[in-house]
Design an enzyme around this catalytic site. Sequence first.
Site, PDB file in Angstrom:
ATOM      1  N   SER A  49     -17.733  63.054  61.769  1.00  0.00           N
ATOM      2  CA  SER A  49     -16.502  62.627  61.112  1.00  0.00           C
ATOM      3  C   SER A  49     -16.447  63.078  59.656  1.00  0.00           C
ATOM      4  CB  SER A  49     -16.328  61.110  61.222  1.00  0.00           C
ATOM      5  OG  SER A  49     -17.416  60.440  60.618  1.00  0.00           O
ATOM      6  N   GLU A  50     -17.599  63.163  58.986  1.00  0.00           N
ATOM      7  CA  GLU A  50     -17.624  63.657  57.606  1.00  0.00           C
ATOM      8  C   GLU A  50     -18.919  64.407  57.315  1.00  0.00           C
ATOM      9  OE1 GLU A  50     -15.068  63.427  55.714  1.00  0.00           O
ATOM     10  OE2 GLU A  50     -13.953  61.709  56.518  1.00  0.00           O
ATOM     11  N   THR A  51     -18.812  65.371  56.420  1.00  0.00           N
ATOM     12  CA  THR A  51     -19.976  66.037  55.834  1.00  0.00           C
ATOM     13  C   THR A  51     -19.796  66.026  54.320  1.00  0.00           C
ATOM     14  OG1 THR A  51     -20.309  67.454  57.768  1.00  0.00           O
ATOM     15  CG2 THR A  51     -21.300  68.184  55.699  1.00  0.00           C
ATOM     16  N   PHE A 217      -9.548  57.604  63.450  1.00  0.00           N
ATOM     17  CA  PHE A 217      -9.563  58.636  62.414  1.00  0.00           C
ATOM     18  C   PHE A 217      -8.960  59.944  62.935  1.00  0.00           C
ATOM     19  CE2 PHE A 217     -12.573  61.344  59.589  1.00  0.00           C
ATOM     20  CZ  PHE A 217     -11.621  61.444  58.589  1.00  0.00           C
TER      21      PHE A 217
END
Length: 289
Positions: A49-51, A217
């Site tokens: 979902s995020e880096t 998301f």
Amino acid sequence: MNDSHSAELLRYAAFTADPAGGNPAGVVLDATGLDAADQLAVAADLGYSETAFLTPAAAGGRAFAVRYFSPRAEVPFCGHATVAAAVALAERIGAGELLFETKAGPVPVLVEAGPDGVLAATLTSVEPHVEPVAAADLTEALAALGWSDGELDPAFPPRVAYAGARHLVLAAATRARLAELSYDFERLAALMTRLDLTTLQLVYRESEHVFHVRDPFPVGGVVEDPATGAAAAALGAYLREVHGVQEAELTLHQGEDLGRPGVLRVELRAGDPRIRVSGTAVPIGPRRG
């Protein structure tokens, strides 16, 4: 375009001490030479979902400029990737205070080792705010979720809360309603894009200081975020604004319905509008280069 595969990509699970729990995040501790397109490509390839992408800040020392990318777009702030990046840094340069310069503003982070030796990070949000949601937008959000007005908890009126990123807070009246999450991905993504929302913070209050939460998301190209630090901070701001909570320590359980249980600690301090969010993080498997 630079070679986006030249930077070392680490993988960490945040808000858990189990690599199979919590929310996985990518971490690039030295993103020097990677432009925005490179960073988006790395995040999309990884699929988390995020880096988080770090570069040394102009202030030097233990300060870093940080950018956060989902597989689909950049976001101004991400809590779980902040916790993951802070723990990854602490494993290499030692525990203590860090400063992350994000697009949302400066975010201090304190990393400490617990009695079990597991590192935990506490981030301090930027100054939050809360605003109403238009009736038509709420109707559209509920329609996209497949929820009805009667399934909301009337004690927690819908609001948009911000503590680094914008989240629509909706409270389910029952745990069963929260557990049954199946929504129209593109419809909700369109609404969230129009309202500049990062996630929906769907909550169920188990007790005064214990909540279960879930975070769709779709704007990031992800059906659901398993543990969401930015939304946890926003919930703290919401509770202060709507319920007058000035000082409290909250426990948020997230990811249980996905098979990736995680725990987020949220602290509100009297006299300080900022919200603190804490959690552990651990490496996931071998590092990728």
